[in-house]
Design a protein around this motif. Structure first.
Motif, PDB file in Angstrom:
ATOM      1  N   SER A   1       1.958  17.322   1.410  1.00 61.05           N
ATOM      2  CA  SER A   1       3.151  18.173   1.476  1.00 61.05           C
ATOM      3  C   SER A   1       3.011  19.384   0.554  1.00 61.05           C
ATOM      4  O   SER A   1       2.312  19.334  -0.451  1.00 61.05           O
ATOM      5  N   THR A   2       3.663  20.439   0.922  1.00 63.17           N
ATOM      6  CA  THR A   2       3.431  21.750   0.319  1.00 63.17           C
ATOM      7  C   THR A   2       4.545  22.128  -0.641  1.00 63.17           C
ATOM      8  O   THR A   2       5.727  22.071  -0.282  1.00 63.17           O
ATOM      9  N   ARG A   3       4.159  22.512  -1.852  1.00 58.21           N
ATOM     10  CA  ARG A   3       5.145  23.041  -2.798  1.00 58.21           C
ATOM     11  C   ARG A   3       5.323  24.539  -2.576  1.00 58.21           C
ATOM     12  O   ARG A   3       6.432  25.045  -2.532  1.00 58.21           O
ATOM     13  N   SER A   4       4.209  25.246  -2.450  1.00 56.09           N
ATOM     14  CA  SER A   4       4.314  26.683  -2.192  1.00 56.09           C
ATOM     15  C   SER A   4       3.109  27.141  -1.389  1.00 56.09           C
ATOM     16  O   SER A   4       2.070  26.495  -1.384  1.00 56.09           O
ATOM     17  N   GLY A   5       3.266  28.275  -0.722  1.00 54.95           N
ATOM     18  CA  GLY A   5       2.198  28.809   0.110  1.00 54.95           C
ATOM     19  C   GLY A   5       2.118  28.059   1.426  1.00 54.95           C
ATOM     20  O   GLY A   5       3.086  27.454   1.888  1.00 54.95           O
ATOM     21  N   ASP A   6       0.913  28.110   2.009  1.00 54.62           N
ATOM     22  CA  ASP A   6       0.715  27.514   3.326  1.00 54.62           C
ATOM     23  C   ASP A   6      -0.747  27.091   3.403  1.00 54.62           C
ATOM     24  O   ASP A   6      -1.638  27.837   2.986  1.00 54.62           O
ATOM     25  N   VAL A   7      -0.978  25.930   3.953  1.00 55.50           N
ATOM     26  CA  VAL A   7      -2.351  25.447   4.012  1.00 55.50           C
ATOM     27  C   VAL A   7      -3.224  26.364   4.878  1.00 55.50           C
ATOM     28  O   VAL A   7      -4.445  26.475   4.659  1.00 55.50           O
ATOM     29  N   LYS A   8      -2.606  27.078   5.799  1.00 54.74           N
ATOM     30  CA  LYS A   8      -3.379  28.030   6.621  1.00 54.74           C
ATOM     31  C   LYS A   8      -3.899  29.205   5.792  1.00 54.74           C
ATOM     32  O   LYS A   8      -4.837  29.892   6.187  1.00 54.74           O
ATOM     33  N   ASN A   9      -3.291  29.449   4.648  1.00 51.67           N
ATOM     34  CA  ASN A   9      -3.789  30.505   3.765  1.00 51.67           C
ATOM     35  C   ASN A   9      -5.222  30.241   3.305  1.00 51.67           C
ATOM     36  O   ASN A   9      -5.930  31.164   2.897  1.00 51.67           O
ATOM     37  N   LEU A  10      -5.635  28.972   3.363  1.00 54.30           N
ATOM     38  CA  LEU A  10      -6.962  28.629   2.850  1.00 54.30           C
ATOM     39  C   LEU A  10      -8.080  29.201   3.709  1.00 54.30           C
ATOM     40  O   LEU A  10      -9.236  29.181   3.303  1.00 54.30           O
ATOM     41  N   ILE A  11      -7.736  29.689   4.874  1.00 55.30           N
ATOM     42  CA  ILE A  11      -8.767  30.334   5.703  1.00 55.30           C
ATOM     43  C   ILE A  11      -8.361  31.766   6.071  1.00 55.30           C
ATOM     44  O   ILE A  11      -8.844  32.320   7.052  1.00 55.30           O
ATOM     45  N   ASN A  12      -7.476  32.375   5.258  1.00 59.89           N
ATOM     46  CA  ASN A  12      -7.042  33.741   5.609  1.00 59.89           C
ATOM     47  C   ASN A  12      -7.933  34.832   5.004  1.00 59.89           C
ATOM     48  O   ASN A  12      -7.697  36.018   5.224  1.00 59.89           O
ATOM     49  N   GLY A  13      -8.935  34.448   4.223  1.00 62.18           N
ATOM     50  CA  GLY A  13      -9.895  35.430   3.720  1.00 62.18           C
ATOM     51  C   GLY A  13      -9.489  36.139   2.444  1.00 62.18           C
ATOM     52  O   GLY A  13     -10.234  36.982   1.942  1.00 62.18           O
ATOM     53  N   ILE A  14      -8.338  35.802   1.901  1.00 62.50           N
ATOM     54  CA  ILE A  14      -7.913  36.438   0.643  1.00 62.50           C
ATOM     55  C   ILE A  14      -7.727  35.328  -0.382  1.00 62.50           C
ATOM     56  O   ILE A  14      -6.874  34.460  -0.209  1.00 62.50           O
TER      57      ILE A  14
ATOM     58  N   GLN B   1      10.605  16.229   7.993  1.00 60.06           N
ATOM     59  CA  GLN B   1      11.235  14.951   7.675  1.00 60.06           C
ATOM     60  C   GLN B   1      10.324  13.789   8.088  1.00 60.06           C
ATOM     61  O   GLN B   1      10.196  12.796   7.369  1.00 60.06           O
ATOM     62  N   LYS B   2       9.686  13.955   9.264  1.00 65.45           N
ATOM     63  CA  LYS B   2       8.813  12.874   9.744  1.00 65.45           C
ATOM     64  C   LYS B   2       7.608  12.703   8.811  1.00 65.45           C
ATOM     65  O   LYS B   2       7.245  11.585   8.441  1.00 65.45           O
ATOM     66  N   LEU B   3       6.998  13.829   8.434  1.00 67.02           N
ATOM     67  CA  LEU B   3       5.823  13.754   7.561  1.00 67.02           C
ATOM     68  C   LEU B   3       6.188  13.168   6.193  1.00 67.02           C
ATOM     69  O   LEU B   3       5.486  12.296   5.666  1.00 67.02           O
ATOM     70  N   THR B   4       7.272  13.662   5.627  1.00 66.67           N
ATOM     71  CA  THR B   4       7.657  13.201   4.296  1.00 66.67           C
ATOM     72  C   THR B   4       8.020  11.717   4.324  1.00 66.67           C
ATOM     73  O   THR B   4       7.647  10.956   3.420  1.00 66.67           O
ATOM     74  N   THR B   5       8.708  11.311   5.370  1.00 66.29           N
ATOM     75  CA  THR B   5       9.082   9.902   5.477  1.00 66.29           C
ATOM     76  C   THR B   5       7.845   9.023   5.634  1.00 66.29           C
ATOM     77  O   THR B   5       7.721   7.978   4.977  1.00 66.29           O
TER      78      THR B   5
ATOM     79  N   SER C   1      -1.622  11.556  13.072  1.00 64.94           N
ATOM     80  CA  SER C   1      -2.675  11.096  12.169  1.00 64.94           C
ATOM     81  C   SER C   1      -2.076  10.315  10.992  1.00 64.94           C
ATOM     82  O   SER C   1      -2.578   9.256  10.605  1.00 64.94           O
ATOM     83  N   LEU C   2      -1.011  10.867  10.426  1.00 62.44           N
ATOM     84  CA  LEU C   2      -0.390  10.218   9.268  1.00 62.44           C
ATOM     85  C   LEU C   2       0.269   8.895   9.664  1.00 62.44           C
ATOM     86  O   LEU C   2       0.165   7.898   8.941  1.00 62.44           O
ATOM     87  N   LEU C   3       0.898   8.898  10.823  1.00 64.47           N
ATOM     88  CA  LEU C   3       1.574   7.668  11.262  1.00 64.47           C
ATOM     89  C   LEU C   3       0.538   6.577  11.591  1.00 64.47           C
ATOM     90  O   LEU C   3       0.751   5.397  11.294  1.00 64.47           O
ATOM     91  N   LEU C   4      -0.585   6.980  12.161  1.00 64.44           N
ATOM     92  CA  LEU C   4      -1.647   6.005  12.422  1.00 64.44           C
ATOM     93  C   LEU C   4      -2.203   5.446  11.111  1.00 64.44           C
ATOM     94  O   LEU C   4      -2.547   4.262  11.026  1.00 64.44           O
ATOM     95  N   GLU C   5      -2.281   6.329  10.102  1.00 60.50           N
ATOM     96  CA  GLU C   5      -2.736   5.875   8.778  1.00 60.50           C
ATOM     97  C   GLU C   5      -1.778   4.794   8.251  1.00 60.50           C
ATOM     98  O   GLU C   5      -2.219   3.773   7.697  1.00 60.50           O
ATOM     99  N   LEU C   6      -0.486   5.025   8.461  1.00 62.51           N
ATOM    100  CA  LEU C   6       0.527   4.049   8.035  1.00 62.51           C
ATOM    101  C   LEU C   6       0.342   2.736   8.789  1.00 62.51           C
ATOM    102  O   LEU C   6       0.376   1.640   8.191  1.00 62.51           O
ATOM    103  N   MET C   7       0.139   2.835  10.094  1.00 62.42           N
ATOM    104  CA  MET C   7      -0.002   1.634  10.896  1.00 62.42           C
ATOM    105  C   MET C   7      -1.285   0.870  10.519  1.00 62.42           C
ATOM    106  O   MET C   7      -1.286  -0.350  10.411  1.00 62.42           O
ATOM    107  N   GLN C   8      -2.345   1.620  10.338  1.00 63.16           N
ATOM    108  CA  GLN C   8      -3.621   1.010   9.964  1.00 63.16           C
ATOM    109  C   GLN C   8      -3.458   0.225   8.653  1.00 63.16           C
ATOM    110  O   GLN C   8      -3.981  -0.872   8.502  1.00 63.16           O
ATOM    111  N   ASP C   9      -2.701   0.818   7.732  1.00 62.86           N
ATOM    112  CA  ASP C   9      -2.557   0.252   6.398  1.00 62.86           C
ATOM    113  C   ASP C   9      -1.559  -0.911   6.374  1.00 62.86           C
ATOM    114  O   ASP C   9      -1.811  -1.948   5.759  1.00 62.86           O
ATOM    115  N   LYS C  10      -0.414  -0.728   7.046  1.00 64.79           N
ATOM    116  CA  LYS C  10       0.673  -1.698   6.858  1.00 64.79           C
ATOM    117  C   LYS C  10       1.087  -2.458   8.121  1.00 64.79           C
ATOM    118  O   LYS C  10       1.939  -3.328   8.045  1.00 64.79           O
ATOM    119  N   ASN C  11       0.464  -2.111   9.227  1.00 64.63           N
ATOM    120  CA  ASN C  11       0.854  -2.802  10.460  1.00 64.63           C
ATOM    121  C   ASN C  11      -0.336  -2.882  11.426  1.00 64.63           C
ATOM    122  O   ASN C  11      -0.255  -2.456  12.576  1.00 64.63           O
TER     123      ASN C  11
END
Lengths: 648, 373
Positions: free
Chosen positions: A507-520, B275-279, B311-321
């Motif tokens: 999960s992201t606090r700031s920025g965007d993971v896509k920035n990692l390939i934006n060249g800057i 919400q889905k990812l965080t959960t 991918s994340l939900l499968l990781e959950l299933m692999q681990d806990k179910n």
């Protein structure tokens, strides 16, 4: 345009001259007279070797070596030049005339390694990255005590462990052998072994500051100050003159915890503070940069005379501090170190295909051949130095709010085809030099010419050809190696990360993971180019390709907080400065690759100390990679700027 | 140093404060808090009195304290008392001086009317350059025209744009900026949380300004209050503002297992991607025992998810179910969809215990895509 045409015309007729008595280093077409030749009858038995019992000739030591690239001068420009050249595949030699590495930054001189150390309005730096970042971080890791002699050794370790690089100390390049407009070899004298070295190579880089070898090769240069009209420079004098900013001798004082007497030496020159304008004596720890002497004609010619006077002036100022009664707070301070070798700001400025000037800097001109940046103020020191107390020691004409570009065309000779420069001796006006002379800026120039040299060797081309046909390749390699080029985004076609079908992370606090390939690879111009994890570590980033890709290298740019200076200061730290490894820096990580559906760990690092983390491993066929990050040096989350994947 | 800094209390001050205080009609009670603060210009922490102003419902509506205008090292400065006001979440509002008092610049110059306004702007700027300087950098500014920097020494004398400072009063700006924007801000937030009722905390949880949400969550954790009423409000807010989910889950993981699982399920099924990812991440990391039936239910959503969610939900299933027949049945259809998702599903299924028919299905997938696996 007219002026440059004129220079080119002259270039075509330049003739190599030799001013030094090292006769064997004349032009290859000239007569060779060997040095150290005795004409006495006893010459055959001059040396009685008691160990062997023999009487033999005094040895005439002369060696010839060949490299791909010769770098002369191992200061903050020369070291990145040599390391970049070597790492990019060229067999390189780094030649330094002193026993210590570092040039003006070495323990012999101790000039602070400033770069873009404080932009307006917030006084925050825009730190240089690449090779200079690498060894400054290493110094923070290995020299926490901030010892200058230890810093020398950090640098020594940094260059001598480089596999493709030979380091020669106590060796001065004093002449050049020429073939037309090309240097064939640099003629060097190694003081400690009494040996003459002839160093042959297709590409030469003069980072020595004064540029003796380049001058002997016939490279065109100028000294002094341009008049206003020539480059439309606001801060230039009305008419051109010969003034060159001076050299300084520094000192360091130490609080001994008890009153310490001071008696000046016989060569002291009295300092008159009453007549002095804007020269601060506020702290006693890191000396007085304005103890400075230049020259208005040939500064090289008077360096020894100036050195003696500077030593006198230095003691004069300290005598004033200690014994005038005006600074009772200095009572417990004593000189802990005094320099004997002046740090030089200016002498020759060699002419390139472009001369960088004030307008380019203050108007932030965009160059297609930009290779780095600067941003120190236009910090022009006064004519006269400490012998002109009426003027302030520097005029600080202009202070930058953002960084400016430095073009590659200022870094090679207009008339010597295989000669490049980096540092204070590049192609620029006196006013431009007043900013670009800062060592961080010089280091970026160094990395650029070193990288360009390797391309020249690989492609069998000359520096000018780089501008014409390989500039994108040079820029891409520099950016891959973590040099930032303002307003230029990396787009390396070999980078497999850019071809990933998807990229995602924790999960992201700031920025965007896509920035990692934006060249800057830094946050700049008010834009975020990072991704920062939200939760406390560990964190992950994953890249996935639709079909398996062959990968053997993964390169990650992490956060080292470029808004803090990290060089040694010799004085109490500032808020925009840090004295430890940045707490943001990623310390422990590993990389897994998904091979045939299974995650396989391909590399790991337990104690990383670099911003650019490079992993190299046996080639794998993977459909995904996953970077697992476990610890930083203090911060609980992790921030990344770039991920690249290669198979080259 | 400023050990001598004495914070005077409002009780003894002239009426100027009460006359000017905007919320005076609402203010019914002042509560004094003795607090200890660090100021970057001070060698040791300083005790000050923070006054909390509450309305008739006991809701903190403002705070103020009195500080000296300038840190004075050489005992030659003119010091006046400055009263600083914050709202109830620590946002600076204004400053006031005693009647007739004036602020002074270097060398006996007085503040101009414009300087007072500029000082207010500086104090209100939480990203002021004053955030990034040390006291000794300020102290070197005796005459701004003589403060230079040189490449050799690296000395960073303070040089600020005129808009960022009151020329000649850098020390005053520095002193007051750090009082206004220092540790006191988090102290005010804590005090507000402590003072409000549960009913008011409910209001905080839905306030548009997320600072109230953070204050409420911190306070609820301190009070160990995990009532269904609060949980429902937090779920509602988490569904609306995904950037609050991390804080919300930090709270929810302290709730009972039933309430935690209820919240997770609601956020997953009613929420969007974040919400889905965080959960899912929370369920992977939770120490609570989660039943197969509960997790099986999540697998009904696979066809609606993107790659990262799958991918994340499968990781959950692999681990806990692992080896759940329901999950396997819900994953198998993914093999015929988007290839990247299908491949991830294939590798999941490859490690599960399958029926012969299911085995045939994944072998078929392998044959068709073996070059891309």
């Amino acid at each position: 345009m007219e002026r440059r045409k004129f220079i080119r015309n002259i270039a075509g007729t330049a003739i190599t001259t030799s001013l030094l008595p090292l006769a064997s280093c004349k032009s290859i077409n000239g007569n060779v007279t060997e040095i150290n030749v005795s004409n006495d009858l006893i010459e055959d038995e001059q040396w009685h070797q008691l160990g062997t019992g023999k009487k033999v000739k005094n040895p005439l030591r002369k060696k010839t070596k060949s490299y791909d690239v010769v770098v002369i001068g191992a200061g903050m420009a020369g070291i990145p030049a040599a390391v970049a050249s070597a790492r990019n595949g060229a067999k390189t030699v780094l030649i330094n005339d002193r026993p210590c590495l570092g040039g003006n930054a070495s323990s012999e001189i101790r000039v602070t390694v400033n770069g873009v150390a404080h932009l307006k309005p917030n006084n925050l730096p825009e730190r240089e990255t690449g090779i200079i970042e690498e060894f400054l971080l290493e110094n923070r890791a290995k020299n926490q005590q901030e010892s200058y002699p230890v810093w020398d050794h950090v640098l020594y370790d940094f260059v001598t462990r480089e596999p493709n690089l030979t380091v020669m100390l106590n060796t001065q390049a004093i002449d050049a052998e020429m073939n037309g407009n090309k240097i064939v070899s640099a003629c060097c004298w190694q003081l400690t072994t009494e040996t003459e070295f002839i160093i042959k190579a297709p590409i030469f880089i003069d980072c020595s500051g004064d540029g003796l070898m380049a001058a002997k090769a016939g490279a065109l240069y100028r000294t002094g100050r341009e008049g206003k009209a020539e480059f439309n420079e606001t801060y230039a004098p009305d008419k051109p003159d010969g003034w060159q900013m001076g050299a300084s001798i520094l000192m360091q004082a130490k609080d001994m915890g008890r009153p310490m007497p001071y008696e000046p030496p016989s060569f002291v020159i009295k300092y008159d503070e009453e007549k002095s304008t804007k020269r601060k004596i506020k702290q006693f720890i890191d000396g007085f940069w304005w103890v400075e002497l230049g020259d208005d004609f040939d500064i090289v010619d008077v360096q020894e005379e100036n050195r003696h006077k500077l030593m006198g002036y230095l003691h004069g100022v300290w005598d004033h501090v200690k014994n005038s009664g005006k600074y009772p707070e200095s009572a417990n301070y004593a000189l802990d170190w005094v320099g004997s070798l002046p740090g030089r700001r200016e002498s020759r400025r060699f002419i390139g295909d472009y001369i960088l000037s004030e307008r380019d800097l203050v108007e932030h001109k965009h160059f297609e051949d930009a290779i780095g940046f600067g941003g120190w103020s236009l910090d022009e020191h006064n004519p006269g130095g400490i012998e002109n107390l009426n003027d302030p020691p520097s005029f600080f004409h202009y202070k930058f709010k953002e960084i400016y570009q430095v073009p590659f065309r200022t870094l090679y000779s207009v008339n010597i085809e295989n000669l490049m420069f980096a540092g204070r001796n590049v192609s620029q006006t006196h006013i431009a030099l007043s900013s670009t002379r800062i060592q961080g800026t010089c280091a970026l120039m160094g990395q650029a010419v070193g990288t360009a040299a390797a391309i020249c060797v690989e492609k069998n081309v000359l520096p000018r050809d780089i501008v014409q046909t390989h500039i994108k390749e040079l820029q891409e390699q520099l950016m891959r190696d973590d040099v930032y080029i303002p307003k230029v985004a990396a787009n390396d076609p070999k980078d497999l990360a850019k071809k990933a079908s998807t990229i995602f992370g924790s999960s992201t606090r700031s920025g965007d993971v896509k920035n990692l390939i934006n060249g800057i690879s830094r946050d700049i111009d008010g834009k975020i180019n990072h991704w920062q994890s939200e939760e406390d570590l560990p964190a992950k980033v994953q890249l996935e390709w639709e079909a398996p890709v062959s990968i053997s290298k993964i390169e990650i740019k992490c956060d080292s907080n470029l808004k803090k200076n990290i060089m040694m200061l010799k004085q109490p730290s500032r808020k925009n400065h840090i004295t430890t490894i940045p707490p943001e820096l990623l310390k422990r990580l590993d990389v897994e690759a998904r091979v045939q559906g299974n995650w396989v760990k391909v590399c790991s690092q337990e104690k990383n100390i670099t911003r650019l983390i490079k992993f190299k491993f046996d080639q794998i066929e993977a459909t995904a990679i996953r970077i697992n990050m476990f610890d930083t040096y203090g911060v609980k989350t992790v921030k990344l700027f770039e991920i690249r994947c290669y198979n080259d | 140093m400023i050990n001598s800094l004495k914070i005077t209390l409002s009780l003894l001050l002239p009426l100027w404060f009460l006359i000017s205080f905007q919320t005076k009609s609402m203010a019914v009670k002042n509560i004094n808090h003795k607090i200890v603060l660090k100021h970057p210009g001070e060698d040791i922490p300083v005790e000050v009195t923070l006054v909390e102003v509450q309305d008739s419902d006991g809701l903190p509506i403002a705070y103020f304290t009195d500080v000296e205008s300038v840190i004075c090292l050489e005992q030659v400065c003119k010091i006046v008392s400055v009263r600083i006001y914050w709202n109830n979440i620590g946002v600076y509002q204004k400053y006031e001086l005693e009647n007739g008092a004036t602020l002074e610049k270097y060398e006996d110059d007085l503040f101009d009317p414009e300087d007072y306004k500029k000082l207010h702007t500086i104090l209100a700027n939480i990203d002021s350059p004053y955030k990034e300087v040390y006291l000794d950098e300020i102290l070197t500014v005796v005459d701004e025209h003589t403060e230079d920097i040189d490449a050799v020494s690296g000395a960073t004398a303070l040089e600020l744009d005129e808009k960022d400072t009151v020329p000649g009063a850098a020390l005053t700006c520095f002193t007051l900026w750090h009082w206004v924007n220092g540790d006191i801000v988090s102290i005010i937030k804590n005090k507000t949380g402590e003072s409000v009722s549960n009913k008011q905390l409910q209001q905080f949880l839905v306030d548009e300004n997320e600072t109230y949400f953070y204050i409420a969550i911190a306070e609820l954790q301190k009070r160990k209050n995990y009532s269904k009423e609060f949980i429902d409000t937090i779920i509602k807010r988490g569904l609306k503002d995904d950037f609050l989910l991390r804080t919300a889950f930090n709270y929810l993981k302290g709730a009972s297992v039933e309430n935690y699982l209820y919240a997770a399920e609601t956020l997953f099924f009613k929420g969007s991607r974040e919400q889905k990812l965080t959960t899912t991440r929370s369920l992977i990391n939770t120490d609570y025992k989660v039943s197969k039936g509960y997790l099986n239910n999540f697998s009904t959503q696979f066809s609606k998810l993107d790659y990262q969610e799958v991918s994340l939900l499968l990781e959950l299933m692999q681990d806990k179910n692992p080896n759940s027949k329901v999950v396997i049945e819900n994953v198998l259809p993914l093999l015929s969809g988007d290839f990247i998702i299908a491949r991830r599903a294939y590798w999941f299924l490859n490690n599960e215990t399958l029926t012969t028919k299911q085995e045939r299905e994944i072998k078929c997938f392998y044959k068709k895509h073996k070059d891309k696996l």
